[in-house]
Design a protein around this motif. Structure first.
Motif, mmCIF file in Angstrom:
data_model
loop_
_atom_site.group_PDB
_atom_site.id
_atom_site.type_symbol
_atom_site.label_atom_id
_atom_site.label_comp_id
_atom_site.label_asym_id
_atom_site.label_seq_id
_atom_site.Cartn_x
_atom_site.Cartn_y
_atom_site.Cartn_z
ATOM 1 N N VAL A 237 0.958 -0.750 -0.134
ATOM 2 C CA VAL A 237 0.303 0.123 0.423
ATOM 3 C C VAL A 237 0.515 1.648 0.170
ATOM 4 C CG1 VAL A 237 0.256 -0.024 2.716
ATOM 5 C CG2 VAL A 237 -2.040 0.441 1.108
ATOM 6 N N ASP A 238 2.266 1.208 0.801
ATOM 7 C CA ASP A 238 2.648 2.555 0.933
ATOM 8 C C ASP A 238 3.358 2.714 -0.735
ATOM 9 O OD1 ASP A 238 2.643 2.502 3.486
ATOM 10 O OD2 ASP A 238 4.138 1.649 3.981
ATOM 11 N N SER A 239 4.216 1.850 -1.196
ATOM 12 C CA SER A 239 4.331 2.183 -2.710
ATOM 13 C C SER A 239 3.559 2.752 -3.319
ATOM 14 C CB SER A 239 5.788 0.802 -3.191
ATOM 15 O OG SER A 239 4.295 -0.018 -3.002
ATOM 16 N N ALA A 240 2.435 2.162 -3.298
ATOM 17 C CA ALA A 240 1.043 2.362 -4.133
ATOM 18 C C ALA A 240 1.226 3.552 -4.121
ATOM 19 C CB ALA A 240 -0.175 1.074 -3.731
ATOM 20 N N LEU A 241 0.503 3.852 -2.981
ATOM 21 C CA LEU A 241 -0.022 5.573 -2.991
ATOM 22 C C LEU A 241 1.381 6.874 -3.221
ATOM 23 C CD1 LEU A 241 -1.766 7.953 -1.623
ATOM 24 C CD2 LEU A 241 -0.409 7.463 0.538
ATOM 25 N N VAL A 242 2.901 5.901 -2.778
ATOM 26 C CA VAL A 242 3.817 6.696 -3.403
ATOM 27 C C VAL A 242 3.236 7.646 -5.489
ATOM 28 C CG1 VAL A 242 6.170 7.050 -3.832
ATOM 29 C CG2 VAL A 242 4.642 6.900 -1.481
ATOM 30 N N ALA A 243 3.123 5.836 -5.539
ATOM 31 C CA ALA A 243 3.224 6.272 -7.409
ATOM 32 C C ALA A 243 2.185 6.687 -7.433
ATOM 33 C CB ALA A 243 2.879 4.507 -7.707
ATOM 34 N N MET A 356 15.086 2.899 3.128
ATOM 35 C CA MET A 356 15.133 4.555 3.744
ATOM 36 C C MET A 356 16.246 4.927 2.047
ATOM 37 S SD MET A 356 16.026 3.981 7.224
ATOM 38 C CE MET A 356 16.273 6.044 7.723
ATOM 39 N N CYS A 357 16.345 4.581 1.836
ATOM 40 C CA CYS A 357 17.044 5.361 0.167
ATOM 41 C C CYS A 357 15.936 6.460 -0.538
ATOM 42 C CB CYS A 357 17.708 4.491 -0.277
ATOM 43 S SG CYS A 357 19.504 4.193 0.790
ATOM 44 N N GLY A 358 16.493 7.499 -0.248
ATOM 45 C CA GLY A 358 15.098 8.622 -1.452
ATOM 46 C C GLY A 358 16.206 9.839 -1.766
ATOM 47 N N GLY A 359 15.934 10.521 -1.734
ATOM 48 C CA GLY A 359 15.668 11.544 -2.873
ATOM 49 C C GLY A 359 14.926 12.522 -1.638
ATOM 50 N N LEU A 360 13.920 12.306 -1.677
ATOM 51 C CA LEU A 360 12.750 12.881 -0.953
ATOM 52 C C LEU A 360 11.575 11.278 -0.484
ATOM 53 C CD1 LEU A 360 11.157 15.417 -0.122
ATOM 54 C CD2 LEU A 360 9.834 14.955 -1.504
ATOM 55 N N ALA A 361 10.917 11.851 0.821
ATOM 56 C CA ALA A 361 10.132 10.655 1.451
ATOM 57 C C ALA A 361 8.352 11.214 1.416
ATOM 58 C CB ALA A 361 11.023 10.202 3.153
ATOM 59 N N PRO A 362 7.968 11.419 0.551
ATOM 60 C CA PRO A 362 6.497 11.896 0.593
ATOM 61 C C PRO A 362 5.695 11.949 1.581
ATOM 62 C CG PRO A 362 7.351 11.145 -1.812
ATOM 63 C CD PRO A 362 7.961 10.297 -0.976
ATOM 64 N N ILE A 363 5.519 10.464 2.101
ATOM 65 C CA ILE A 363 4.466 9.884 2.805
ATOM 66 C C ILE A 363 4.996 9.968 4.314
ATOM 67 C CG2 ILE A 363 3.075 9.008 1.388
ATOM 68 C CD1 ILE A 363 4.094 6.139 1.628
ATOM 69 N N ALA A 364 6.336 10.044 4.421
ATOM 70 C CA ALA A 364 6.464 9.814 5.601
ATOM 71 C C ALA A 364 6.002 10.229 7.003
ATOM 72 C CB ALA A 364 8.352 9.875 5.578
ATOM 73 N N ASP A 365 5.814 11.664 7.136
ATOM 74 C CA ASP A 365 4.798 12.126 8.058
ATOM 75 C C ASP A 365 3.260 11.293 8.229
ATOM 76 O OD1 ASP A 365 4.853 13.222 10.075
ATOM 77 O OD2 ASP A 365 4.742 15.040 9.138
ATOM 78 N N ALA A 458 17.460 9.413 7.240
ATOM 79 C CA ALA A 458 16.529 9.714 6.151
ATOM 80 C C ALA A 458 16.314 10.394 5.528
ATOM 81 C CB ALA A 458 15.247 9.204 7.592
ATOM 82 N N PRO A 459 15.999 10.447 4.226
ATOM 83 C CA PRO A 459 15.844 11.660 3.505
ATOM 84 C C PRO A 459 14.512 12.554 3.643
ATOM 85 C CG PRO A 459 14.576 9.373 2.565
ATOM 86 C CD PRO A 459 15.586 9.372 3.606
ATOM 87 N N PRO A 460 14.696 13.997 3.111
ATOM 88 C CA PRO A 460 13.956 14.828 4.337
ATOM 89 C C PRO A 460 12.105 14.463 3.645
ATOM 90 C CG PRO A 460 15.753 15.248 2.093
ATOM 91 C CD PRO A 460 15.425 14.554 3.055
ATOM 92 N N ALA A 461 11.273 14.727 4.492
ATOM 93 C CA ALA A 461 9.691 14.259 4.522
ATOM 94 C C ALA A 461 9.431 15.013 4.346
ATOM 95 C CB ALA A 461 9.779 13.187 6.144
ATOM 96 N N LEU A 462 7.839 15.319 3.402
ATOM 97 C CA LEU A 462 7.139 16.709 3.453
ATOM 98 C C LEU A 462 6.492 16.639 4.829
ATOM 99 C CD1 LEU A 462 5.613 15.741 0.186
ATOM 100 C CD2 LEU A 462 7.362 17.709 0.836
ATOM 101 N N ILE A 463 7.056 17.106 5.011
ATOM 102 C CA ILE A 463 6.560 17.542 7.476
ATOM 103 C C ILE A 463 5.205 18.778 6.999
ATOM 104 C CG2 ILE A 463 6.599 18.976 8.885
ATOM 105 C CD1 ILE A 463 9.182 19.761 8.436
ATOM 106 N N LEU A 464 3.636 17.665 7.186
ATOM 107 C CA LEU A 464 1.955 17.315 7.341
ATOM 108 C C LEU A 464 1.945 18.525 8.699
ATOM 109 C CD1 LEU A 464 1.375 14.203 5.077
ATOM 110 C CD2 LEU A 464 1.628 16.520 4.484
ATOM 111 N N ARG A 465 2.529 17.792 9.819
ATOM 112 C CA ARG A 465 2.291 18.507 10.997
ATOM 113 C C ARG A 465 3.116 18.982 12.061
ATOM 114 N NH1 ARG A 465 0.975 13.140 10.315
ATOM 115 N NH2 ARG A 465 -1.170 12.608 11.881
ATOM 116 N N GLY A 466 2.577 20.356 13.079
ATOM 117 C CA GLY A 466 3.850 20.189 13.859
ATOM 118 C C GLY A 466 4.416 19.910 14.423
ATOM 119 N N THR A 467 4.808 18.637 14.625
ATOM 120 C CA THR A 467 6.122 18.276 14.954
ATOM 121 C C THR A 467 6.365 17.073 14.880
ATOM 122 O OG1 THR A 467 4.136 15.653 15.730
ATOM 123 C CG2 THR A 467 4.151 18.379 16.906
#
Length: 484
Positions: A237-243, A356-365, A458-467
Motif C-alpha cells: 500500500v505504501d508504494s502504491a500511494l507514492v506512485a 530508507m534510501c531516496g531523495g524525498l520521502a513524500p509520505i513519511a509524515d 533518512a531523506p527529507p520528509a514532507l512535513i504535514l504536522r506541527g511536530t
C-alpha cells in the motif's frame, strides 16, 4: 483603495522569477492599491543564512519591483545584507528599508502596523490594521485567541513547497465582527480587505492532506530540476500511494517504477504491482534479485559461517534493491522516492541504506492508518489501486509468510500510541488512561528511543504536522523522556 494580501509560490534564489510573480499581481491590482507580500517572497523563504551576495540581491530585486509598480504601494519583508529581517515599503516608486521587528506606515485607508514575528496580540493596538508578514507552513495559523476587536487583522502567507516545508497560501483578513476573507488555498492570488465575502467551503481533512502532498512533491522535484522520479513498486500500500501521488503531481511520463521480486515475494503482490502500473499508465520493469542475493551470500559465507540466516538476510534484500534503484537514478537522472511512512519511521521498522534510501520521502509524515484512509478517499472504488493491496496484511516479504504484525502491534493501536507519545507528549500513566496496554507502551517507547539514529539519516520528509520528533542519539535507552 484596497489593501491586498498577496501570495506567490517563490523559489529560493530565483530573484527574477519571484520578482515577475510579484509584479504580475501588482499589474492585476488597481491604481492606488497596496499589496502586502509575506517575508521571503522575493528570495524564497530562508531557513539558513546564505552568503552576502545572495542577501544583497533581495534589495536590488525589490528596488526593481518598486520601479515596475509605481502605481501601487508594495509592502513586504526580506533579509537585508546583514541578515536582519527588514520591512520594505514602496510608495509611488519611492522606497524605504526598515530593519525593525515592527513598523508602521500611513495609507489613505488608515494607519497600518506590520509584524515580522508572532504578534503580541495582548498589547493594545490603536491602528485599524495589523498585518502579519511571517509565513506559516501547512497546518499552522497565527494564534488569534487574544485578538482585540478594535482592528482588522491580516495574515499574508507564502504558497508551495520549500524543501520539506509546505505553504498552503490561505492569506486572510479577520474582521472585527469575526468575518473572515480568504485568498485561494494552493493558488497564487490576492484578497482585499474590502472584498465581498465568499462562502468558505470546509475541505475534507483528506483533501487538505492530498493537496499538500501534491504541491510539496511537485515543487520539490521541479524546483530542484529533476526530470523524473523512480520508485520500487512492491505491490504494497505504501508504494502504491507514492506512485499514485507522483503521477498526479508530475504526470505518468515522469514516473518510473521497478519491481524487484525476491524468492519471498508472493505472486499476488507482483501481480498487483503490474495492475497498479497499468492503471496509472506508467511502465513497470522487473528485476529479480535472487541471483544477487546468492552472490552476496557466497562472498559473505566465509565471514558469517554456517549460522542460520537472521535479520541480516532480510536487510540485505532491501539494500540490494536500493542499490539497483540508485544505479538507475544515477544513469537517467531520476530522483528516487522513498516509500517510508511515519509509523515505521518512529519505531525504526525500516532498513538503513535500504528502503530508507531516496531523495524525498513524500509520505513519511503519514501514519499507516492515514495511508489507508487517504487511499480510500482517493480511490474508493479501487479503480486504480487493486482491492487486494488494501485488504492484504502489510508485509515487507523479506522472509516466508512474514507480516508487519510479527514485529509490531496492530497499526491502529501502534498509531494511537505513537501519536500519544510523539505529538501529545503523554506520560505512561496518561497513555494507560487511554486504554493502551503497558507492554505496548514500553515496547513503543524503547523502539522510538533506539531508532533515532536511523531517522537522522533518512531523506527529507514532507512535513504535514506541527511536530518533528528529535530524540538524542546517545544516552540511556531504557526509557523515552516524557512529561510528568
Amino acid at each position: 483603495m484596497s489593501l491586498l494580501l498577496a501570495q506567490i509560490n517563490p523559489t529560493i534564489g530565483d530573484f527574477s522569477g519571484n520578482l515577475e510573480r510579484m509584479a504580475e499581481l501588482a499589474r492585476q491590482a488597481a491604481e492606488g492599491d497596496a499589496l502586502f507580500f509575506a517575508l521571503g517572497s522575493i528570495s524564497g523563504y530562508l531557513r539558513h543564512m546564505p552568503d552576502q551576495d545572495f542577501l544583497a540581491q533581495a534589495s536590488i530585486a525589490l528596488d526593481e519591483l518598486a520601479a515596475r509598480a509605481k502605481k501601487q504601494t508594495i509592502v513586504t519583508a526580506y533579509w537585508n545584507d546583514e541578515g536582519l529581517p527588514t520591512i520594505f515599503i514602496s510608495q509611488s516608486g519611492n522606497t524605504r528599508h526598515i530593519a525593525l521587528p515592527r513598523a508602521s506606515i500611513s495609507l489613505p485607508e488608515g494607519r497600518v502596523m506590520l509584524s515580522l514575528t508572532p504578534p503580541g496580540l495582548r498589547q493594545k493596538v490603536e491602528e485599524p490594521f495589523f498585518i502579519y508578514l511571517h509565513p506559516l507552513a501547512f497546518n499552522l495559523m497565527p494564534n488569534l485567541q487574544t485578538l482585540p476587536h478594535n482592528f482588522i487583522f491580516g495574515h499574508t502567507n507564502l504558497l508551495g513547497g520549500q524543501d520539506n516545508l509546505i505553504y498552503s497560501g490561505r492569506s486572510h483578513w479577520l474582521m472585527p465582527e469575526g468575518l473572515e476573507l480568504r485568498a485561494p488555498t494552493w493558488q497564487e492570488g490576492m484578497v482585499a480587505h474590502n472584498a465581498q465575502p465568499d462562502a468558505v467551503e470546509q475541505a475534507h481533512p483528506m483533501q487538505r492532506l492530498h493537496q499538500a502532498l501534491l504541491i510539496g512533491l511537485a515543487d520539490y522535484v521541479n524546483k530542484n530540476r529533476f526530470p523524473s522520479v523512480i520508485l520500487g513498486l512492491s505491490g504494497g500500500v505504501d508504494s502504491a500511494l507514492v506512485a499514485l501521488l507522483a503521477v498526479q503531481a508530475l504526470g505518468a511520463d515522469r514516473v518510473k517504477a521497478i519491481s524487484m521480486p525476491s524468492p519471498y515475494s508472493s505472486p499476488g503482490t507482483r501481480q498487483d504491482a503490474q495492475i497498479l502500473a497499468k492503471n496509472l499508465g506508467i511502465s513497470l520493469e522487473e528485476a529479480h534479485i535472487k541471483p544477487l542475493m546468492q552472490s552476496f551470500n557466497e562472498v559473505l559465507h566465509p565471514l558469517l559461517g554456517d549460522a542460520p540466516p537472521g535479520l541480516e538476510q532480510e536487510n540485505l534484500q532491501a539494500r540490494i534493491r536500493s542499490c539497483l534503484l540508485m544505479t538507475l537514478s544515477n544513469r537517467h537522472g531520476h530522483m528516487l522516492l522513498s516509500t517510508s511512512n511515519r509509523s515505521e519511521s518512529l519505531v525504526g521498522y525500516s532498513t538503513l541504506y535500504g528502503d530508507m534510501c531516496g531523495g524525498l520521502a513524500p509520505i513519511a509524515d503519514l501514519y499507516k492508518t492515514e495511508i489507508y484512509q487517504l487511499c480510500s478517499y482517493l480511490d474508493p472504488d479501487h479503480r486504480i489501486i487493486p482491492k487486494t493491496i488494501i485488504n492484504r496484511a502489510p508485509s515487507a516479504e523479506l522472509r516466508p509468510e512474514q507480516t508487519d504484525q510479527d514485529s509490531l502491534p496492530p497499526y491502529p493501536l501502534l498509531d494511537l500510541t505513537l501519536q500519544g507519545i510523539s505529538e501529545d507528549c503523554l506520560s505512561t500513566a496518561q497513555l494507560l488512561e487511554e486504554g493502551i496496554p503497558e507492554d505496548i507502551i514500553k515496547k513503543t517507547q524503547a523502539l522510538m528511543a533506539t531508532s533515532q539514529y536511523k531517522r537522522a539519516q533518512a531523506p527529507p520528509a514532507l512535513i504535514l504536522r506541527g511536530t518533528v520528533l528529535q530524540l538524542p542519539l546517545t544516552g540511556v535507552r531504557r526509557y523515552l523522556p516524557l512529561h510528568k
